[in-house]
Motif scaffolding. Structure first.
Motif, PDB file in Angstrom:
ATOM      1  N   CYS A  34       1.892 -13.630  -3.208  1.00  0.00           N
ATOM      2  CA  CYS A  34       0.470 -13.954  -3.177  1.00  0.00           C
ATOM      3  C   CYS A  34       0.218 -15.104  -2.192  1.00  0.00           C
ATOM      4  O   CYS A  34      -0.098 -16.214  -2.589  1.00  0.00           O
ATOM      5  CB  CYS A  34       0.024 -14.337  -4.583  1.00  0.00           C
ATOM      6  SG  CYS A  34      -1.735 -14.331  -4.802  1.00  0.00           S
ATOM      7  N   THR A  36      -2.189 -15.820  -0.300  1.00  0.00           N
ATOM      8  CA  THR A  36      -3.552 -16.345  -0.225  1.00  0.00           C
ATOM      9  C   THR A  36      -3.906 -17.239  -1.406  1.00  0.00           C
ATOM     10  O   THR A  36      -4.988 -17.818  -1.432  1.00  0.00           O
ATOM     11  CB  THR A  36      -4.566 -15.193  -0.127  1.00  0.00           C
ATOM     12  OG1 THR A  36      -4.378 -14.300  -1.226  1.00  0.00           O
ATOM     13  CG2 THR A  36      -4.399 -14.427   1.172  1.00  0.00           C
ATOM     14  N   ASP A  37      -3.019 -17.372  -2.373  1.00  0.00           N
ATOM     15  CA  ASP A  37      -3.233 -18.292  -3.501  1.00  0.00           C
ATOM     16  C   ASP A  37      -2.778 -19.682  -3.064  1.00  0.00           C
ATOM     17  O   ASP A  37      -1.676 -20.117  -3.353  1.00  0.00           O
ATOM     18  CB  ASP A  37      -2.468 -17.820  -4.729  1.00  0.00           C
ATOM     19  CG  ASP A  37      -2.649 -18.741  -5.914  1.00  0.00           C
ATOM     20  OD1 ASP A  37      -3.645 -19.486  -5.956  1.00  0.00           O
ATOM     21  OD2 ASP A  37      -1.780 -18.733  -6.810  1.00  0.00           O
ATOM     22  N   THR A  44      -6.269 -15.605  -6.379  1.00  0.00           N
ATOM     23  CA  THR A  44      -6.987 -15.974  -5.160  1.00  0.00           C
ATOM     24  C   THR A  44      -8.469 -16.026  -5.499  1.00  0.00           C
ATOM     25  O   THR A  44      -9.042 -15.029  -5.936  1.00  0.00           O
ATOM     26  CB  THR A  44      -6.726 -14.953  -4.043  1.00  0.00           C
ATOM     27  OG1 THR A  44      -5.327 -14.922  -3.766  1.00  0.00           O
ATOM     28  CG2 THR A  44      -7.474 -15.315  -2.777  1.00  0.00           C
ATOM     29  N   ASN A  88      -8.257 -10.445  -0.527  1.00  0.00           N
ATOM     30  CA  ASN A  88      -7.446 -10.709  -1.724  1.00  0.00           C
ATOM     31  C   ASN A  88      -8.208 -11.460  -2.813  1.00  0.00           C
ATOM     32  O   ASN A  88      -7.613 -11.811  -3.834  1.00  0.00           O
ATOM     33  CB  ASN A  88      -6.189 -11.492  -1.348  1.00  0.00           C
ATOM     34  CG  ASN A  88      -5.201 -10.640  -0.614  1.00  0.00           C
ATOM     35  OD1 ASN A  88      -4.828  -9.571  -1.085  1.00  0.00           O
ATOM     36  ND2 ASN A  88      -4.774 -11.093   0.551  1.00  0.00           N
ATOM     37  N   LYS A  91      -7.708 -11.251  -6.845  1.00  0.00           N
ATOM     38  CA  LYS A  91      -6.428 -10.640  -7.177  1.00  0.00           C
ATOM     39  C   LYS A  91      -5.526 -11.650  -7.864  1.00  0.00           C
ATOM     40  O   LYS A  91      -5.378 -12.786  -7.424  1.00  0.00           O
ATOM     41  CB  LYS A  91      -5.745 -10.096  -5.939  1.00  0.00           C
ATOM     42  CG  LYS A  91      -6.446  -8.888  -5.362  1.00  0.00           C
ATOM     43  CD  LYS A  91      -5.665  -8.304  -4.218  1.00  0.00           C
ATOM     44  CE  LYS A  91      -6.402  -7.098  -3.643  1.00  0.00           C
ATOM     45  NZ  LYS A  91      -5.701  -6.536  -2.494  1.00  0.00           N
ATOM     46  N   CYS A  93      -1.845 -13.040  -9.089  1.00  0.00           N
ATOM     47  CA  CYS A  93      -0.520 -13.109  -8.472  1.00  0.00           C
ATOM     48  C   CYS A  93       0.597 -12.803  -9.463  1.00  0.00           C
ATOM     49  O   CYS A  93       1.760 -12.968  -9.143  1.00  0.00           O
ATOM     50  CB  CYS A  93      -0.304 -14.501  -7.884  1.00  0.00           C
ATOM     51  SG  CYS A  93      -1.496 -14.910  -6.627  1.00  0.00           S
TER      52      CYS A  93
END
Length: 94
Positions: A34, A36-37, A44, A88, A91, A93
């Motif tokens: 993940c 983008t977290d 995210t 994302n 979403k 993770c």
């Protein structure tokens, strides 16, 4: 006998360099499942978008600087990375 003052400075410079390298890797570590977290809270969301905005429109192409917001690894933090982040949103993770 004259003391060599460069030796301690060399050790200090080496120690500072090691700290910089360690911190750059530590701060740029991200969850590979993940990326983008950015704040590592497991999802995210808008908080990650706020973190992303702080680095938007910047370059990331130096050896020591790691860029967790350069999702496509092209050296630029731009709209292409923003599209990945928005894709994302929401979403989990886990």
């Amino acid at each position: 006998m004259k003391k060599n003052k460069r030796f301690p400075l060399f050790l200090l410079a080496a120690a500072v360099l090691m700290i910089i390298v360690f911190l750059s890797f530590k701060l740029s570590a991200r969850n590979p499942r993940c990326p983008t977290d950015l704040n590592r809270d497991g999802i995210t969301n808008d908080q990650d978008l706020l973190l992303f905005n702080a680095s938007y429109n910047t370059e990331c192409n130096t050896f020591f600087k790691k860029c967790p917001t350069d999702f496509n690894r092209d050296g630029l933090i731009n709209s292409a990375d923003l599209r990945i982040l928005i894709g994302n949103m929401g979403k989990s993770c886990e």
